[in-house]
Design a protein around this motif. Structure first.
Motif, short mmCIF file in Angstrom:
data_model
loop_
_atom_site.label_atom_id
_atom_site.label_comp_id
_atom_site.label_asym_id
_atom_site.label_seq_id
_atom_site.Cartn_x
_atom_site.Cartn_y
_atom_site.Cartn_z
N SER A 53 16.08 2.07 -2.09
CA SER A 53 15.59 0.97 -1.25
C SER A 53 14.25 1.31 -0.60
CB SER A 53 16.63 0.60 -0.18
OG SER A 53 17.82 0.20 -0.77
N ARG A 54 13.34 1.76 -1.45
CA ARG A 54 11.99 2.09 -1.00
C ARG A 54 10.98 1.31 -1.83
NH1 ARG A 54 12.08 8.63 -0.13
NH2 ARG A 54 9.90 8.26 0.38
N PRO A 55 9.79 1.06 -1.28
CA PRO A 55 8.77 0.34 -2.05
C PRO A 55 8.23 1.18 -3.21
CG PRO A 55 8.17 0.47 0.29
CD PRO A 55 9.36 1.35 0.09
N PHE A 56 8.00 0.52 -4.34
CA PHE A 56 7.42 1.16 -5.51
C PHE A 56 5.96 0.72 -5.64
CE2 PHE A 56 6.10 0.75 -9.96
CZ PHE A 56 6.18 2.08 -10.34
N VAL A 57 5.08 1.69 -5.94
CA VAL A 57 3.67 1.37 -6.17
C VAL A 57 3.23 2.04 -7.47
CG1 VAL A 57 1.31 1.59 -5.33
CG2 VAL A 57 3.17 1.26 -3.70
N ASP A 58 2.73 1.24 -8.39
CA ASP A 58 2.08 1.75 -9.59
C ASP A 58 0.61 1.94 -9.20
OD1 ASP A 58 0.35 1.58 -11.96
OD2 ASP A 58 2.20 1.18 -13.06
N ALA A 59 0.17 3.18 -9.14
CA ALA A 59 -1.18 3.48 -8.64
C ALA A 59 -2.27 2.79 -9.46
CB ALA A 59 -1.42 4.99 -8.59
N ASP A 60 -2.07 2.65 -10.77
CA ASP A 60 -3.08 1.98 -11.60
C ASP A 60 -3.19 0.49 -11.25
OD1 ASP A 60 -3.81 4.31 -12.90
OD2 ASP A 60 -2.65 3.88 -14.72
N LEU A 61 -2.06 -0.17 -11.05
CA LEU A 61 -2.10 -1.59 -10.67
C LEU A 61 -2.68 -1.76 -9.27
CD1 LEU A 61 1.35 -2.83 -12.06
CD2 LEU A 61 -0.93 -3.08 -13.09
N TYR A 62 -2.30 -0.85 -8.38
CA TYR A 62 -2.84 -0.86 -7.02
C TYR A 62 -4.36 -0.72 -7.05
CZ TYR A 62 -3.13 0.42 -2.04
OH TYR A 62 -3.42 0.48 -0.69
N LEU A 63 -4.84 0.21 -7.89
CA LEU A 63 -6.29 0.43 -8.04
C LEU A 63 -6.98 -0.85 -8.51
CD1 LEU A 63 -8.01 3.41 -9.80
CD2 LEU A 63 -8.57 1.08 -10.46
N GLU A 64 -6.44 -1.48 -9.54
CA GLU A 64 -7.07 -2.70 -10.06
C GLU A 64 -7.13 -3.80 -9.01
OE1 GLU A 64 -6.47 -2.60 -14.86
OE2 GLU A 64 -4.88 -3.56 -13.68
N GLU A 65 -6.06 -3.93 -8.24
CA GLU A 65 -6.03 -4.96 -7.20
C GLU A 65 -7.03 -4.64 -6.08
OE1 GLU A 65 -2.80 -6.45 -3.99
OE2 GLU A 65 -2.15 -6.51 -6.09
N LYS A 66 -7.02 -3.39 -5.64
CA LYS A 66 -7.89 -2.98 -4.54
C LYS A 66 -9.37 -3.04 -4.93
CE LYS A 66 -8.58 0.69 -1.24
NZ LYS A 66 -8.71 2.08 -1.05
N GLU A 67 -9.67 -2.58 -6.14
CA GLU A 67 -11.06 -2.51 -6.60
C GLU A 67 -11.54 -3.84 -7.20
OE1 GLU A 67 -13.19 0.23 -6.51
OE2 GLU A 67 -11.71 1.51 -5.51
N GLN A 68 -10.61 -4.75 -7.47
CA GLN A 68 -10.94 -6.03 -8.10
C GLN A 68 -11.66 -5.84 -9.44
OE1 GLN A 68 -10.12 -9.40 -6.78
NE2 GLN A 68 -8.65 -7.88 -6.09
N ARG A 69 -11.13 -4.86 -10.20
CA ARG A 69 -11.69 -4.52 -11.51
C ARG A 69 -10.58 -3.93 -12.35
NH1 ARG A 69 -16.92 -0.64 -11.75
NH2 ARG A 69 -16.73 -0.84 -13.98
N THR A 70 -10.66 -4.10 -13.65
CA THR A 70 -9.66 -3.51 -14.53
C THR A 70 -10.01 -2.05 -14.82
OG1 THR A 70 -10.80 -4.08 -16.58
CG2 THR A 70 -9.27 -5.74 -15.67
N ILE A 71 -8.99 -1.30 -15.13
CA ILE A 71 -9.20 0.10 -15.52
C ILE A 71 -10.07 0.15 -16.77
CG2 ILE A 71 -8.00 2.14 -16.46
CD1 ILE A 71 -5.74 1.48 -14.43
N LYS A 72 -9.82 -0.77 -17.68
CA LYS A 72 -10.61 -0.82 -18.92
C LYS A 72 -12.10 -0.98 -18.60
CE LYS A 72 -10.63 -3.12 -23.39
NZ LYS A 72 -9.99 -4.12 -24.24
N SER A 73 -12.43 -1.80 -17.60
CA SER A 73 -13.84 -1.99 -17.25
C SER A 73 -14.45 -0.73 -16.64
CB SER A 73 -14.03 -3.18 -16.31
OG SER A 73 -13.64 -2.88 -14.99
N PHE A 74 -13.65 0.01 -15.88
CA PHE A 74 -14.15 1.29 -15.36
C PHE A 74 -14.45 2.25 -16.49
CE2 PHE A 74 -12.12 0.09 -11.25
CZ PHE A 74 -13.18 0.38 -10.41
#
Length: 170
Positions: free
Chosen positions: A26-47
């Motif tokens: 019962s803890r929050p899950f964070v996928d760091a790659d998805l978090y990165l894309e949301e926070k940076e407003q860019r896809t990993i592929k574009s980086f």
């Protein structure tokens, strides 16, 4: 409450086991790659189209942010261990578990075309494993071998988290 940080190769099971662990605890899950894309407003592929350094810089910013939180189950990107600062930050607030899955198992079932660093084909999995295995082992507080049925592996992971499972270093 310490974060539980899952590291390992792309396709080793970090997201699968992270989500299951989060549900069980019962803890929050964070996928760091998805978090990165949301926070940076860019896809990993574009980086990666710009450069691997551009991606690693964004990844470092993401890890700094996530390590500042507590109580999370975090599935990191496969190359998070390439920068020591990421490992140091994650250790400050988390228990790092390396999910070790054989390179041949990953190469046999991972859709490499969906993963930027693996787009060169399955042989890249073996090269990355050789390149990173020492970094994963050095960064890990505990090592979970991803062998056997999913439920068995999850059970061993839960044991590691509660302290009854096998522990290495630290």
């Amino acid at each position: 409450m310490k974060n539980i940080v899952l590291i390992g190769m792309p396709g080793c099971g970090k997201t699968t086991f992270g989500k299951a662990l989060a549900e069980r605890l019962s803890r929050p899950f964070v996928d760091a790659d998805l978090y990165l894309e949301e926070k940076e407003q860019r896809t990993i592929k574009s980086f990666f189209a710009e450069s691997e350094k551009a991606f690693r810089d964004a990844e470092e910013r993401t890890i700094c942010d996530l390590a500042g939180k507590e109580g999370l189950i975090i599935a990191t990107g496969g190359g998070v261990v390439k920068r020591e600062i990421n490992v140091e930050r994650l250790h400050k607030t988390g228990l790092i578990i390396f999910i070790d899955r054989k390179a041949e198992d990953i190469a046999g079932d991972v859709e490499v075309e969906k993963r930027p660093l693996l787009k060169e084909g399955p042989e890249k999995v073996f090269a990355l494993y050789r390149e990173r295995i020492t970094l994963y082992r050095k960064a890990a507080d505990r090592i979970l071998e991803n062998r056997g049925r999913e439920e068995e592996v999850l059970s061993r992971l839960l044991d590691m988290v509660d302290g009854t499972g096998e522990e290495i270093r630290r």
